[in-house]
Design an enzyme around this catalytic site. Sequence first.
Site, PDB file in Angstrom:
ATOM      1  N   ASP A 167       0.838  -1.198   0.000  1.00  0.00           N
ATOM      2  CA  ASP A 167       0.000   0.000   0.000  1.00  0.00           C
ATOM      3  C   ASP A 167       0.873   1.248   0.000  1.00  0.00           C
ATOM      4  OD1 ASP A 167      -2.288   1.822   0.716  1.00  0.00           O
ATOM      5  OD2 ASP A 167      -3.328  -0.070   1.050  1.00  0.00           O
ATOM      6  N   HIS A 223      -3.885   5.930   3.447  1.00  0.00           N
ATOM      7  CA  HIS A 223      -4.492   4.669   2.994  1.00  0.00           C
ATOM      8  C   HIS A 223      -3.789   3.446   3.563  1.00  0.00           C
ATOM      9  CE1 HIS A 223      -5.861   1.776  -0.181  1.00  0.00           C
ATOM     10  NE2 HIS A 223      -6.941   2.516  -0.100  1.00  0.00           N
ATOM     11  N   SER A 550     -11.202  -0.964  -0.843  1.00  0.00           N
ATOM     12  CA  SER A 550      -9.906  -0.936  -0.166  1.00  0.00           C
ATOM     13  C   SER A 550     -10.057  -1.225   1.313  1.00  0.00           C
ATOM     14  CB  SER A 550      -9.287   0.454  -0.265  1.00  0.00           C
ATOM     15  OG  SER A 550      -8.687   0.654  -1.500  1.00  0.00           O
TER      16      SER A 550
END
Length: 762
Positions: A167, A223, A550
Amino acid sequence: MEDRSVKILPTMLVTILLFLTSMFSSTRARAVIDPLPSSSSTKSIIKQESNLVTYIIFLKKPEDMVSAEREELDSWYQSFLPAVTTSSSNQQRLVHSYHNVVTGFAAKLTEKEAKAMEMKEGLVSAHPQKVFRVKTTHTPSFLGLQQNLGFWNHSNYGKGVIIGVLDSGITPSHPSFSDEGMPPPPAKWKGKCELNGTLCNNKLIGARNFYSAGKPPVDDNGHGTHTASTAAGSRVQGASFYDQLNGTAVGIASSAHLAIYQVCDGFGSCEESNILAGMDTAVEDGADVLSLSLGGGSLPFYEDSIAIGAFGAIQKGIFVSCAAGNEGPYKESLSNEAPWILTVGASTVDRSIRATVLLGNKASYDGQSFYQPTNFSSTLLPLIYAGANGSDTAAFCDPGSSKDVDVKGKVVLCESGGFSESVDKGQEVKYAGGAAMIIMNDELSGNITTADFHVLPASDVTYADGLSIKAYIKSTSSPMATILFKGTVFGVPYAPQLAYFSSRGPSLESPGILKPDIIGPGVDILAAWPYAVDNHRNTKSTFNMISGTSMATPHLSGIAALLKSSHPHWSPAAIKSAIMTTANLTNLGGTPITDDSFGPVDVFAIGSGHVNPTKADDPGFVYDIQPDDYIPYLCGLGYNNTEVGIIVQRPVTCSNSSSIPEAQLNYPSFSIKLGSTPQTYTRTVTNVGPFKSSYIAEIIAPQGVDVKVTPNAIPFGGGDPKATYSVTFTRTANVNLPFSQGYLNWVSADHVVRNPIAVTFE
Ligand SMILES: *[C@@H]1O[C@H](CO)[C@@H](O)[C@H](O)[C@H]1NC(C)=O
Ligand SMILES: *[C@@H]1O[C@H](CO)[C@@H](O)[C@H](O)[C@H]1NC(C)=O
Ligand SMILES: *[C@@H]1O[C@H](CO)[C@@H](O)[C@H](O)[C@H]1NC(C)=O
Ligand SMILES: *[C@@H]1O[C@H](CO)[C@@H](O)[C@H](O)[C@H]1NC(C)=O
Ligand SMILES: *[C@@H]1O[C@H](CO)[C@@H](O)[C@H](O)[C@H]1NC(C)=O
Ligand SMILES: *[C@@H]1O[C@H](CO)[C@@H](O)[C@H](O)[C@H]1NC(C)=O
Ligand SMILES: *[C@@H]1O[C@H](CO)[C@@H](O)[C@H](O)[C@H]1NC(C)=O
Ligand SMILES: *[C@@H]1O[C@H](CO)[C@@H](O)[C@H](O)[C@H]1NC(C)=O
Ligand SMILES: *[C@@H]1O[C@H](CO)[C@@H](O)[C@H](O)[C@H]1NC(C)=O
C-alpha cells in the site's frame, strides 16, 4: 457488548485507486471511496524523463540456470539491458530485479530498446508497466468476533501469522502498531525494516519501500496506515473520535504481525513494477497473507502483475486478498478477477452517527454527521435551498458561491458534487453566516450517507430524502428546519447493504468464474490515520473514517489470518472456500441483503455473500485447489503456452486433453453460459468437519434451468476425506432473462455448504 462501542476499527478508505472521472463530479464519492481507475486509464504508461518508460520484462531461465543463485540471475538480467556508456547509468536503468514470483526485471527503456531486447534469447515478454490505484475497518463485533470468546479467542487473534500489506506505507508511531504483548516474529521471517532506528517492533516486523528506494516507507497518504490497522492493528484502549465511537480500536487479526511494502505514492498511484517487487519480496520474506487494496480493472492474467505475483504467492501457500474495485454499480467493472485471488466487494455496517433533519411540516429524515454539537437548539430555523436563485454553482455551496443567496442564520440545503467536498461546503456556509447545513447526496451515491467532520451543525441525507426536502421548500412560503443530533446508533437492521460503488461482475476475463467472491465491511470504516482529521483536538490516537473496497479487503485479509492460525494446514484455496461457502445472504434483520437503495442484489454483486468469520472456521467441507490445477484452466481460457508460462513460471504445453472449461475448476461457485446442450461439471470436496458426517444436496434451481447432482448425498466417514460429485445444468425453458441464479446447498446435521450458481443464457 463492550465491543459494540468499539467500533473503531477498520474503516479506512482508500483512495489510492482513484477517482479520475468522479473526482469532481461527486463530492461525496471523493470523500468516501476510492474508485479504481477506469480501464483506459490503467493502460496509461508512466513517462520517465526523456522517453524512457518502465518496462516489465519476463524471462525464461535457460536449462543451466534453473537453480541459479540470486547473484548469477542478477548478472544475467544485466546482460539484457542496453549497452550504455557507464555502468552507473546502466544501474539507473534497472528498476527492480525479481527472484521469487517471476523471473525477470523492471527497467527504464525507450521503445526502441525494448523492441531490440525482444530479439534476445530467453526473453518471454516486455511490456510497459501499468499504473494501478489504491482503493480503503469495521468492527469486529459486527462480524461476530468477541473478545475471549469463540473463534476470535480460538484463533488466538491471528497469533504467529504475518500479514503483508502492499500500500502507501505506514505510520509507525501510531498506537495501533504498538507491540505490547506481541511475541517476536516466527523464525521463518526474513524481512527487513527500512524505518529509522527502532521503529519496527514485534507488531510491525518489516517495512520496505519499493516506491522510493532509500526513503523510509512512511505513509503520507493515510491509505496504507488505515488498511494495515484494519487487518491487524493492536488494541488501542480509550480511543475516541470526535467524542463518538468511544472505546477500543482494534484490527481483525490483532495478534498477527504486519509487514509493510510501500508500492504506492502519496496520491495513491501504484506502479506495476513496484507492486510486483513488493509481492516478490513478501513471498521471500515469509509473509502468510498478502493484502492488496489496489487494482487496475480487468486484464488478461498474463498481463496483470497482481495476478502473476499472486500465483507465485499461492504456490508457496500464501493467501492473497484483493479489492474488487470501486467502479460499481456498473456491470463488468471488476479488478483482480483471477480465481486464485479472493476478490472482495464492500458493504455497509450497522452503525450510524445520526443527525436527523426535522422540517416545519414535522417530517424527519435520518442523516449522518460525525460532528455532533451538544449546544445546537432544536428550535426550527428558516430553511433555504442554496441554489434558490437558479445558480448551479451556488447549489453545490462551492467556495465563493455563498454571495448568491442570503443564508444568514438559516439552515442551508446544499447538493453534493461541484468542486468541493462536503466539509468545504460547510466551511462556505459557515463563512456566509449560515446556522446549519443539509447535504443531499447525488443520485449515484443514493442511499449511503456519510458522517463527515463538519465545521458547523450538518447532516448528510440520501438523494431521495433530499428530493423530499426540496419539495417541502417549494411547497411553503416559510420553510423551516433543524437538525437533531442523536449520536452513534448501532444495530441498523438492514445492514449489511452492498455499497453502490462496489464493482460488479460478471468477470470479463474469465466469465466462467463467479466474481466477486465475497463482500465485507467497506463503508465508513474507522481506522488509524497518520494525522488528526478532527482539528478540534490534539490526540496521539489519530483515526479517520473512509470507505471503499480498499477498506473491505484488509477485513478479509485479517479473517484469512485468523483462519490460517486456527487451521495452519489449510491451503489458500481451502481458506477461500471456507470463507465463501459459509457467507451470509441475509442482513441483521433476517431478510435478504439489499443494495444501499434497498434494491435486490444478485450473485454478480455480492458473490457468495457477506463474510461470516465464525462459520468460516467450521465450514464442514472445502473445495481445495492445488496450484497445478490452474494450468488446465488457464489453457482452457485460450491462453497459449507462453502466456500460461508467464503466470505459472515454468514451461507449459497446453493440449486439448490438458484443457478444462473454466467452470470445471474446483471452485466453490458456478458461473455457466448455457445454450441448448446440457453441461456437466465435477467437483471434489474435502471433509474438514466431523469424521462421520453426511450431506444431502438441496437445489434451488435457477429459473429455466434443471440442475441434477450425482450423487445427491455425500457420506463421509469411510476413511476417505474426499468425495466427488457431478452437476448437470439443462435448459428447460426459454426464459427472457439475461441470466438466472440459484444455489446448490449441501446440508448436514450441523453444516450448510452453500454454492451460488449463475447461469447466463446464450
Ligand atoms: C450472519 O448471520 C448470522 C445468522 O446466521 C448472524 O447471527 C450474524 O449477525 C450475521 N452477520 C452479519 C455480519 O450479518
Ligand atoms: C480461549 O482460548 C484459550 C487457549 O487458546 C483456551 O484455553 C480458553 O478455554 C478459551 N476460552 C474460551 C472462553 O473459549
Ligand atoms: C530518520 O533519521 C534521520 C537522521 O536522524 C532524519 O533526518 C529523518 O528525518 C528520520 N526519518 C524519519 C521518518 O523519522
Ligand atoms: C466519549 O467520551 C467523551 C470524553 O470522555 C465524552 O464526552 C463523550 O460523551 C463520549 N461519547 C460517547 C458516545 O459515549
Ligand atoms: C456551540 O459550541 C461550539 C464549540 O464550543 C461553539 O463554537 C458554538 O458557537 C456554540 N454554538 C452555539 C449556538 O452556542
Ligand atoms: C443570484 O445570483 C447572482 C449571481 O450569480 C446574484 O448576482 C444575485 O444577486 C442572486 N439573486 C438573489 C435573489 O440572491
Ligand atoms: C433509496 O431508497 C429509497 C427507499 O427508501 C428508494 O425509493 C430510492 O430509490 C433509493 N435510491 C436512491 C438513489 O435514492
Ligand atoms: C502467444 O500469444 C502472444 C500474444 O499474447 C504472442 O505474441 C505469442 O507469439 C504467442 N505464442 C505462441 C507460442 O503461440
Ligand atoms: C483443440 O482442438 C481444436 C479443434 O479440434 C483445434 O482447433 C485446436 O487447435 C486444438 N488445440 C490444441 C491446443 O491442441
